[in-house]
Design an enzyme around this catalytic site. Structure first.
Site, PDB file in Angstrom:
ATOM      1  N   SER A 128       0.829  -1.210   0.000  1.00  0.00           N
ATOM      2  CA  SER A 128       0.000   0.000   0.000  1.00  0.00           C
ATOM      3  C   SER A 128       0.857   1.252   0.000  1.00  0.00           C
ATOM      4  CB  SER A 128      -0.914   0.027   1.219  1.00  0.00           C
ATOM      5  OG  SER A 128      -1.695   1.223   1.190  1.00  0.00           O
ATOM      6  N   ASN A 186      -8.194  -1.179   2.324  1.00  0.00           N
ATOM      7  CA  ASN A 186      -8.852  -0.411   1.263  1.00  0.00           C
ATOM      8  C   ASN A 186     -10.281  -0.055   1.620  1.00  0.00           C
ATOM      9  OD1 ASN A 186      -6.397  -0.883  -0.023  1.00  0.00           O
ATOM     10  ND2 ASN A 186      -7.381  -1.049  -2.029  1.00  0.00           N
TER      11      ASN A 186
HETATM   12  C1  6PG Z   1      -3.140   1.517  -1.889  1.00  0.00           C
HETATM   13  C2  6PG Z   1      -4.396   1.824  -2.670  1.00  0.00           C
HETATM   14  C3  6PG Z   1      -4.473   1.038  -3.963  1.00  0.00           C
HETATM   15  C4  6PG Z   1      -5.873   1.133  -4.555  1.00  0.00           C
HETATM   16  C5  6PG Z   1      -5.887   1.928  -5.824  1.00  0.00           C
HETATM   17  C6  6PG Z   1      -7.289   1.908  -6.456  1.00  0.00           C
HETATM   18  O1  6PG Z   1      -3.287   0.978  -0.783  1.00  0.00           O
HETATM   19  O2  6PG Z   1      -2.078   1.856  -2.397  1.00  0.00           O
HETATM   20  O3  6PG Z   1      -5.501   1.419  -1.848  1.00  0.00           O
HETATM   21  O4  6PG Z   1      -4.145  -0.315  -3.693  1.00  0.00           O
HETATM   22  O5  6PG Z   1      -6.313  -0.112  -4.914  1.00  0.00           O
HETATM   23  O6  6PG Z   1      -5.516   3.218  -5.487  1.00  0.00           O
HETATM   24  O7  6PG Z   1      -8.223   2.142  -5.483  1.00  0.00           O
HETATM   25  P1  6PG Z   1      -9.805   2.101  -5.818  1.00  0.00           P
HETATM   26  O8  6PG Z   1     -10.341   0.872  -5.149  1.00  0.00           O
HETATM   27  O9  6PG Z   1     -10.349   3.385  -5.266  1.00  0.00           O
HETATM   28  O10 6PG Z   1      -9.970   2.016  -7.322  1.00  0.00           O
END
Ligand code: 6PG
Length: 467
Positions: A128, A186
């Site tokens: 992440s 998330n």
């Molecule tokens: C992270 C983010 C990332 C996320 C994308 C798309 O932890 O770096 O959570 O993994 O999946 O940014 O996020 P969405 O679910 O909003 O499309």
């Protein structure tokens, strides 16, 4: 040439940045990509780095020291299975495959079992922090067997973000535990983002506050208990001007939120294992409602709501929003941590919730000073049933509930949608209520379906002929 310490296949930006992070930390990294030219361009763009260009998977495997460590950074789903299937004939038992994508945890469960049966080691890890985190230091959430993690632990510790001097990585638990925690991360992220969006909407619509002032307010809040990556970038977003028009870019962006699916998985799984996470669910619903712009625009012309304006004190509303945002955040994280506890029992993950909060203090999207307090709460009581019952957080929610109620009332009176704020308050009130109206629900279920009910005054299950 000496063998590479680790290999990574899948050179989208996240993969490339993880490679550069590993190399910067002293490791030799073998790199491969399905589209070979992309790998060649990447290596050519970084001359003098300890990178081993691999044109084929056979070259990729041959370039690695034993036991081999191969990280896959491809889109979650069948692509991961395809890459694994191509790699297996080239590997030897004891080699370690690492899936660093946002994989669905039950897919990771399946892969872990299939690979273990063939003598291979497998780590499914959440990573992440987006592209910047991958380069400078992500929060890493690996799941797998300890002897598999031991092979890659030093590399993950080196490349991870650091918080209070501690690496933002820990072995979360077996098999799919790491990807489960990333999914929950998330979901919590969705909750944070929805609460911030509603805060902005109320300040903008109730007070007519400008983007520049919004930027100043969020920047100020980022100096206090709301200090976090999401508040920091929100402040910057409100200041950003579109170079072409000179207007604030945020005003030019279409109000339809996308989602790649990890937040949805959180809600789906919480329903499957029976854990209420209404604020995370509300965040998901808010995204879905926003995506329905094609209906919202005509509806806005016919479904008229309150026309009253906020006539109260501006500073009172702004400070109440700050307190309401903090309290709602506590309620949302309480839901997320309760989900982790239930998942730990359901899937046999034996997770350390204090450690999970600790590795979220840096590198990840939800990184925040707030997480230090969650870490402390679970270190004080590892079996804490709900975050709101921790002494410190209990004081916080009791002290701030008036602010949250005021914000929910204000949003309601002005017809401003606040699904996340309202769900956070509803969660708080329901969780602290010793007698809910579910007695009527049980009576209704028994009336029309003879589903039986328990009584307060005697043991057993009962059915009544209501008619
Ligand atoms: C992270 C983010 C990332 C996320 C994308 C798309 O932890 O770096 O959570 O993994 O999946 O940014 O996020 P969405 O679910 O909003 O499309």
């Amino acid at each position: 040439m000496s063998k590479a310490n680790i290999g990574l296949t899948g050179l989208a930006v996240m993969g490339q940045n993880l490679v550069l992070n590993m190399e910067r930390n002293g490791y030799t990294v073998a790199v491969h990509n399905r589209t070979t030219q992309k790998m060649r361009d990447f290596v050519a763009a970084h001359p003098g780095k300890r990178l081993v260009a691999c044109e084929s998977l056979a070259d990729f495997v041959a370039a690695l020291e034993r036991p081999r460590k191969l990280m896959i950074m491809v889109q979650a789903g069948p692509s991961v299975d395809n890459v694994i299937a191509q790699l297996l004939p080239l590997l030897e038992p004891g080699d370690l495959i690492i899936d660093g994508g946002n994989s669905y945890f039950l897919d990771t469960e399946r892969r872990a079992k299939e690979l273990a049966a063939k003598g291979f080691r497998f780590i499914g890890t959440g990573v992440s922090g987006g592209e910047e985190g991958a380069l400078k230091g992500p929060s890493i959430m690996p799941g797998g067997e300890p002897e598999a993690y031991d092979l890659v632990k030093d590399i993950f510790v080196a490349i991870s973000a650091k918080a209070e001097g501690e690496p933002c990585v820990t072995l979360i638990g077996p098999r799919g535990a790491g990807h489960y925690v990333k999914t929950a991360h998330n979901g919590i992220e969705y909750g944070d983002m929805a609460l911030i969006a509603e805060t902005y909407d109320i300040m903008h619509r109730a007070l007519g506050i400008s983007n520049d002032e919004l930027g100043d307010i969020f920047a100020e809040w980022n100096q206090g208990e709301l200090l976090s990556y999401l508040i920091e970038i929100t402040a910057a977003i409100f200041k950003k001007r579109d170079p072409e028009t000179g207007k604030h870019l945020v005003d030019l962006i279409v109000d339809e939120a996308g989602q790649k699916g990890t937040g949805k998985w959180t809600s789906q799984n919480a329903l499957d294992i029976g854990v209420p996470i209404p604020t995370i669910n509300a965040a998901l619903e808010a995204r879905l409602l926003s995506a329905n712009r094609v209906e919202r625009i005509p509806a806005s012309r016919v479904l008229t709501g309150p026309t009253s304006r906020y006539t109260g004190d501006k500073q009172k509303l702004i400070s109440a929003l700050r307190d309401a945002l903090y309290m709602a955040k506590i309620c949302s994280y309480a839901q997320g941590m309760a989900l982790l506890r239930a998942a730990g029992k359901e899937y046999g993950y034996q997770m350390d919730y204090g450690k999970i909060a600790a590795i979220w203090r840096g590198g990840c999207i939800i990184r925040a000073q707030f997480l230090n307090r969650i870490t402390d709460a679970f270190r004080r009581n590892p079996d804490l049933p709900n975050l709101m019952l921790d002494e410190g957080f209990k004081e916080d929610v009791l002290k701030r509930q008036d602010a949250l109620r005021f914000i929910v009332r204000t949003a309601t009176d002005l017809g401003i949608p606040a699904l996340a704020f309202m769900s956070a308050l509803g969660y708080f009130d329901a969780y602290r209520t010793d007698r809910l109206p579910a007695n009527l629900t049980q009576a209704q279920r028994d009336y029309f379906g003879a589903h039986t009910y328990r009584r307060l005054d005697k043991e057993g299950w009962f059915h009544t002929e209501w008619i």
